[in-house]
Motif scaffolding. Structure first.
Motif, PDB file in Angstrom:
ATOM      1  N   TRP A   1     -29.642 -48.737 -18.683  1.00 32.37           N
ATOM      2  CA  TRP A   1     -30.163 -48.187 -19.936  1.00 32.37           C
ATOM      3  C   TRP A   1     -29.240 -48.403 -21.122  1.00 32.37           C
TER       4      TRP A   1
ATOM      5  N   ASP B   1     -17.927 -41.783 -23.306  1.00 29.05           N
ATOM      6  CA  ASP B   1     -19.022 -41.789 -22.330  1.00 29.05           C
ATOM      7  C   ASP B   1     -19.964 -40.627 -22.602  1.00 29.05           C
ATOM      8  N   GLY B   2     -21.134 -40.705 -22.012  1.00 30.22           N
ATOM      9  CA  GLY B   2     -22.160 -39.708 -22.279  1.00 30.22           C
ATOM     10  C   GLY B   2     -21.764 -38.312 -21.830  1.00 30.22           C
ATOM     11  N   ALA B   3     -21.199 -38.213 -20.635  1.00 29.51           N
ATOM     12  CA  ALA B   3     -20.829 -36.886 -20.124  1.00 29.51           C
ATOM     13  C   ALA B   3     -19.836 -36.202 -21.068  1.00 29.51           C
TER      14      ALA B   3
ATOM     15  N   TYR C   1     -30.747 -33.769 -17.028  1.00 30.87           N
ATOM     16  CA  TYR C   1     -29.563 -34.561 -16.667  1.00 30.87           C
ATOM     17  C   TYR C   1     -28.740 -34.776 -17.916  1.00 30.87           C
ATOM     18  N   HIS C   2     -27.491 -34.314 -17.889  1.00 31.63           N
ATOM     19  CA  HIS C   2     -26.633 -34.486 -19.059  1.00 31.63           C
ATOM     20  C   HIS C   2     -25.264 -35.045 -18.697  1.00 31.63           C
TER      21      HIS C   2
ATOM     22  N   GLU D   1     -33.191 -33.175 -23.344  1.00 28.13           N
ATOM     23  CA  GLU D   1     -33.379 -34.615 -23.508  1.00 28.13           C
ATOM     24  C   GLU D   1     -34.726 -34.763 -24.214  1.00 28.13           C
TER      25      GLU D   1
ATOM     26  N   ASP E   1     -29.762 -34.300 -26.513  1.00 28.76           N
ATOM     27  CA  ASP E   1     -29.037 -35.340 -25.799  1.00 28.76           C
ATOM     28  C   ASP E   1     -29.902 -36.594 -25.826  1.00 28.76           C
TER      29      ASP E   1
ATOM     30  N   ILE F   1     -28.715 -39.636 -25.384  1.00 26.08           N
ATOM     31  CA  ILE F   1     -27.881 -40.679 -24.787  1.00 26.08           C
ATOM     32  C   ILE F   1     -28.766 -41.778 -24.195  1.00 26.08           C
ATOM     33  N   ALA F   2     -29.880 -41.390 -23.571  1.00 26.19           N
ATOM     34  CA  ALA F   2     -30.795 -42.385 -22.998  1.00 26.19           C
ATOM     35  C   ALA F   2     -31.955 -42.717 -23.936  1.00 26.19           C
TER      36      ALA F   2
ATOM     37  N   SER G   1     -24.952 -42.272 -26.813  1.00 20.51           N
ATOM     38  CA  SER G   1     -24.036 -43.143 -26.071  1.00 20.51           C
ATOM     39  C   SER G   1     -24.886 -44.328 -25.583  1.00 20.51           C
ATOM     40  N   LYS G   2     -24.669 -44.790 -24.364  1.00 23.42           N
ATOM     41  CA  LYS G   2     -25.465 -45.884 -23.787  1.00 23.42           C
ATOM     42  C   LYS G   2     -25.778 -46.985 -24.807  1.00 23.42           C
TER      43      LYS G   2
HETATM   44  C1  LIG Z   1     -26.590 -41.368 -18.784  1.00 23.70           C
HETATM   45  C2  LIG Z   1     -26.783 -40.022 -19.413  1.00 23.70           C
HETATM   46  C3  LIG Z   1     -25.716 -39.149 -19.620  1.00 23.70           C
HETATM   47  C4  LIG Z   1     -24.305 -39.461 -19.141  1.00 23.70           C
HETATM   48  O1  LIG Z   1     -23.766 -40.585 -19.732  1.00 23.70           O
HETATM   49  P1  LIG Z   1     -22.515 -41.295 -19.009  1.00 23.70           P
HETATM   50  O2  LIG Z   1     -22.042 -42.293 -19.987  1.00 23.70           O
HETATM   51  O3  LIG Z   1     -23.081 -41.913 -17.757  1.00 23.70           O
HETATM   52  O4  LIG Z   1     -21.532 -40.226 -18.711  1.00 23.70           O
HETATM   53  C5  LIG Z   1     -25.953 -37.951 -20.246  1.00 23.70           C
HETATM   54  N1  LIG Z   1     -27.193 -37.617 -20.654  1.00 23.70           N
HETATM   55  C6  LIG Z   1     -28.247 -38.426 -20.475  1.00 23.70           C
HETATM   56  C7  LIG Z   1     -29.595 -38.005 -20.979  1.00 23.70           C
HETATM   57  C8  LIG Z   1     -28.094 -39.646 -19.822  1.00 23.70           C
HETATM   58  O5  LIG Z   1     -29.148 -40.433 -19.589  1.00 23.70           O
END
Ligand SMILES: *Cc1c(COP(=O)(O)O)cnc(C)c1O
Length: 443
Positions: A61, A119-121, A153-154, A225, A259, A261-262, A287-288
């Motif tokens: 992703w 990173d996302g976390a 998921y975060h 999310e 969040d 990130i995705a 992120s991502k």
């Molecule tokens: C992938 C993801 C994360 C974590 O990101 P990392 O870079 O893998 O730590 C957090 N939140 C969401 C919604 C994600 O998809």
């Protein structure tokens, strides 16, 4: 370098993520192949024997504009000759300033303060810490709990796992975690007879309201999310939930953390997913895709109000989070090159047509007798497979690789999330081969 050599050395020295390593070592039919990659170009990955794989999940992703993108490559080469990295405590540089300004503008100035990590976390951790600390600085010390959605998921650090509700990631480490409370998901698949996705969203928001009514005094933030809970199986929901959640957070004085990130960076059709609800969060995590899938970078954007809660003479009232690679110049440059492509190529508009084509390519699969809940939002499409086989995911993955496509189902949910540079023919190829992989996995 060749395939066999790299495989053997990787198995000996590299501990791969999200992987039971013994499954790679087994030579039997149940084994998971480890794929050596020599190079990438556009949507294609290649091994040392010139075997190719279409990257149907954007390398977990992250990749938006293809592997070895010429424009991002050029921007990085130029940046390398200027500055690779500098400490961001007490120092600053052009890429981090420009990126912060441009991201703030993309939120119409609503979220004009950017805090960086890799990173996302970590972005999740930063948003949680900032929310708690902002309330504390305002004298609201009792606000120290967080709220997340069922199936959320975060990220997977100990702090981020507290707001993650995916059993496989969470259960093993439960004794280490100070778990947040969960409220019902607005997942549209939860619709009862006669209910629309909007009805499901309203029902979930009513449950959120009941929870906040009772517990708001102790809650710092709700983390969501927006539109799609990706990691728990591409659960899609109506924007109505975000509208109602925003209003409830305002009424009960709780921060809203989006969040993205995705789902950010154009994935759902708008640059940010929350825009589809006509709202703004108090914190936005990216992120991502933000670096085009090139370099580790994450950022938390927040408001003047939150920033103001920390602005003081006392050091301890400042935000306390030190990360060595904060605002890395190369990663910021990759992000700027990514934003340039969005602007120069009119990517959001182009993606609307591309997503429509992807949907057409997948139409035969959507009509397959074993397929349930076909769903798509922007450049993510997913469906559930009616099968009672704990090994379905692995079988499909192997069958897909054998057909030159990289797809990794989540349980019995198959999804495609390709880079935005995928061509029309490649969409057709991906869908055709996914259909063949499905037949093989069902046998
Ligand atoms: C992938 C993801 C994360 C974590 O990101 P990392 O870079 O893998 O730590 C957090 N939140 C969401 C919604 C994600 O998809």
């Amino acid at each position: 370098m060749n395939n066999a050599d790299l495989l053997a050395r990787s198995l000996a020295a590299v501990w791969h993520p999200c992987t039971q390593m013994k499954q790679h070592a087994n030579a039997d039919a149940g084994a998971l192949p480890l794929i050596p990659i020599a190079s990438g170009n556009g949507v294609w990955l290649r091994d040392f024997d010139d075997r190719r794989y279409l990257d149907g999940i954007s390398s977990w992703w992250v990749n938006l504009f293809g592997h070895a993108n010429p424009r991002i490559n050029a921007a990085l080469r130029a940046q390398l000759d200027e500055l690779e990295h500098v400490i961001l405590a007490g120092f600053t540089h052009a890429p981090v300033v420009e990126l912060s300004e441009r991201l703030g503008k993309l939120t119409d100035g609503a979220l004009g303060h950017c805090f960086y990590a890799s990173d996302g976390a970590s972005a999740t951790e930063i948003a949680l810490k900032m929310s708690f600390h902002a309330w504390r600085n305002r004298g609201r010390t009792e606000k120290r709990e967080f709220l997340c959605l069922e199936g959320s998921y975060h990220g997977e650090t100990v702090g981020a796992l507290a707001v993650t509700d995916v059993a496989i990631f969470k259960d093993a480490y439960a004794p280490l975690i100070r778990a947040a409370a969960t409220v019902p998901t607005p997942d549209a698949r939860r619709a009862e007879a006669g209910e629309t996705p909007v009805d499901v969203a309203r029902r979930a928001a009513a449950a959120l309201e009941r929870h906040l009514e009772k517990h708001h005094d102790s809650i710092a933030a709700l983390i969501v999310e927006p539109l799609i809970q990706c990691a728990s199986g591409m659960a899609m929901y109506d924007p109505e939930y975000l509208r109602l959640a925003r209003a409830l957070c305002d009424r009960y004085e709780v921060h809203l953390i989006c969040d993205e990130i995705a789902v950010g960076c154009g994935r759902t059709g708008t640059f940010f997913a929350h825009e589809q609800a006509g709202i703004r969060p108090d914190f936005l995590c990216l992120s991502k895709g933000i670096s085009g899938g090139y370099l580790p970078l994450s950022v938390v954007l927040t408001t003047d109000a939150v920033y103001g809660a920390f602005y003081d003479d006392a050091t301890t009232r400042g935000f306390l989070h030190s990360h060595s690679y904060t605002g890395n110049a190369l990663a910021c440059r990759a992000a700027l090159a990514t934003l340039d492509i969005f602007e120069e190529d009119g990517v959001l508009a182009a993606n609307r047509a591309l997503a429509a084509h992807l949907g057409q390519s997948l139409a035969p699969l959507a009509a397959h007798p074993r397929v349930r809940h076909f769903r798509q939002r922007g450049m993510i499409a997913a469906f559930d497979v009616a099968i009672d086989d704990p090994h379905f995911s692995r079988k499909f993955y192997r069958a897909a690789l054998a057909r030159e496509i990289l797809l990794r189902p989540i349980g019995t949910t198959v999804y495609v999330m390709p880079p935005y540079v995928i061509g029309r023919d490649e969409c057709d190829f991906l869908a055709q081969r996914a259909g063949e992989a499905l037949e093989a996995a069902l046998r």
